[in-house]
Write a protein that holds these residues in place. Structure first.
Motif, PDB file in Angstrom:
ATOM      1  N   UNK A  57       0.801  -1.065  -0.044  1.00 38.58           N
ATOM      2  CA  UNK A  57       0.069   0.009  -0.031  1.00 38.58           C
ATOM      3  C   UNK A  57       0.911   1.272  -0.060  1.00 38.58           C
ATOM      4  N   UNK A  58       2.141   1.341   0.576  1.00 47.63           N
ATOM      5  CA  UNK A  58       2.842   2.197   0.638  1.00 47.63           C
ATOM      6  C   UNK A  58       3.796   2.407  -0.444  1.00 47.63           C
ATOM      7  N   UNK A  62       2.817   3.838  -4.226  1.00 51.53           N
ATOM      8  CA  UNK A  62       3.546   5.112  -4.157  1.00 51.53           C
ATOM      9  C   UNK A  62       4.624   5.139  -5.570  1.00 51.53           C
ATOM     10  N   UNK A  63       5.153   4.086  -6.125  1.00 55.97           N
ATOM     11  CA  UNK A  63       5.773   3.842  -6.968  1.00 55.97           C
ATOM     12  C   UNK A  63       4.960   4.135  -8.466  1.00 55.97           C
ATOM     13  N   UNK A  64       3.578   3.194  -8.468  1.00 54.28           N
ATOM     14  CA  UNK A  64       2.761   3.571  -9.324  1.00 54.28           C
ATOM     15  C   UNK A  64       2.384   4.910  -9.454  1.00 54.28           C
ATOM     16  N   UNK A  65       2.126   5.523  -8.300  1.00 56.42           N
ATOM     17  CA  UNK A  65       1.585   6.801  -8.494  1.00 56.42           C
ATOM     18  C   UNK A  65       2.489   7.973  -8.953  1.00 56.42           C
ATOM     19  N   UNK A  66       4.005   7.744  -8.520  1.00 55.30           N
ATOM     20  CA  UNK A  66       5.037   8.656  -9.285  1.00 55.30           C
ATOM     21  C   UNK A  66       5.151   8.073 -10.636  1.00 55.30           C
ATOM     22  N   UNK A  67       4.920   7.092 -11.110  1.00 50.56           N
ATOM     23  CA  UNK A  67       4.928   6.907 -12.603  1.00 50.56           C
ATOM     24  C   UNK A  67       3.711   7.561 -13.253  1.00 50.56           C
ATOM     25  N   UNK A  68       2.369   7.741 -12.486  1.00 51.89           N
ATOM     26  CA  UNK A  68       1.253   8.175 -13.361  1.00 51.89           C
ATOM     27  C   UNK A  68       1.324   9.551 -13.172  1.00 51.89           C
ATOM     28  N   UNK A  69       2.142  10.156 -12.404  1.00 54.43           N
ATOM     29  CA  UNK A  69       2.328  11.567 -12.323  1.00 54.43           C
ATOM     30  C   UNK A  69       3.520  12.115 -13.035  1.00 54.43           C
ATOM     31  N   UNK A  70       4.234  11.117 -13.746  1.00 55.69           N
ATOM     32  CA  UNK A  70       5.552  11.516 -14.122  1.00 55.69           C
ATOM     33  C   UNK A  70       5.319  12.495 -15.457  1.00 55.69           C
ATOM     34  N   UNK A  71       6.581  13.054 -15.835  1.00 52.27           N
ATOM     35  CA  UNK A  71       6.394  14.093 -16.648  1.00 52.27           C
ATOM     36  C   UNK A  71       6.555  13.464 -18.169  1.00 52.27           C
ATOM     37  N   UNK A  78       3.165   2.903 -18.228  1.00 55.09           N
ATOM     38  CA  UNK A  78       3.706   2.062 -17.430  1.00 55.09           C
ATOM     39  C   UNK A  78       2.633   1.956 -16.154  1.00 55.09           C
ATOM     40  N   UNK A  79       2.450   2.999 -15.849  1.00 49.29           N
ATOM     41  CA  UNK A  79       1.383   3.208 -14.417  1.00 49.29           C
ATOM     42  C   UNK A  79       0.010   2.550 -15.145  1.00 49.29           C
ATOM     43  N   UNK A  80      -0.435   2.898 -16.265  1.00 47.03           N
ATOM     44  CA  UNK A  80      -1.605   2.406 -16.730  1.00 47.03           C
ATOM     45  C   UNK A  80      -1.570   0.869 -16.872  1.00 47.03           C
TER      46      UNK A  80
END
Length: 96
Positions: A57-58, A62-71, A78-80
């Motif tokens: 959960x953390x 968190x990794x998926x969130x960072x990927x999803x909000x990446x530039x 990848x997040x998708x």
């Protein structure tokens, strides 16, 4: 490299230390080459299966969130790809 990282789980100290493999996978999930991203996604799913619920959960979310909000679009792609695998496990833990 991307396909061999999950094989390092026993060498990093087992499931309790598997979190250290997420950062290299996250970097590989952001590269431009699609084949590398695909193997890194497979590896991330395999590594995430060894994570406890709290770490999942953390750290994994968190990794998926960072990927999803990446530039760059590569990290968002990848997040998708990781979301369908991750959402059921997060929902069972009471997460949004």
């Amino acid at each position: 490299v991307a396909s061999s990282l999950p094989g390092l789980i026993p060498h990093v100290g087992g499931p309790e230390h598997v979190v250290c493999l997420l950062r290299p996978l996250e970097l590989l999930l952001s590269v431009e080459e699609g084949a590398v991203r695909d193997k890194a996604a497979e590896g991330a799913v395999r590594v995430s299966a060894s994570l406890g619920d709290e770490e999942y959960a953390s750290d994994y979310a968190g990794m998926v969130h960072r990927l999803a909000t990446g530039e760059w679009f590569t990290s968002r792609i990848s997040a998708c790809g990781l979301l369908p695998e991750g959402l059921p496990r997060l929902r069972t833990g009471g997460q949004r």
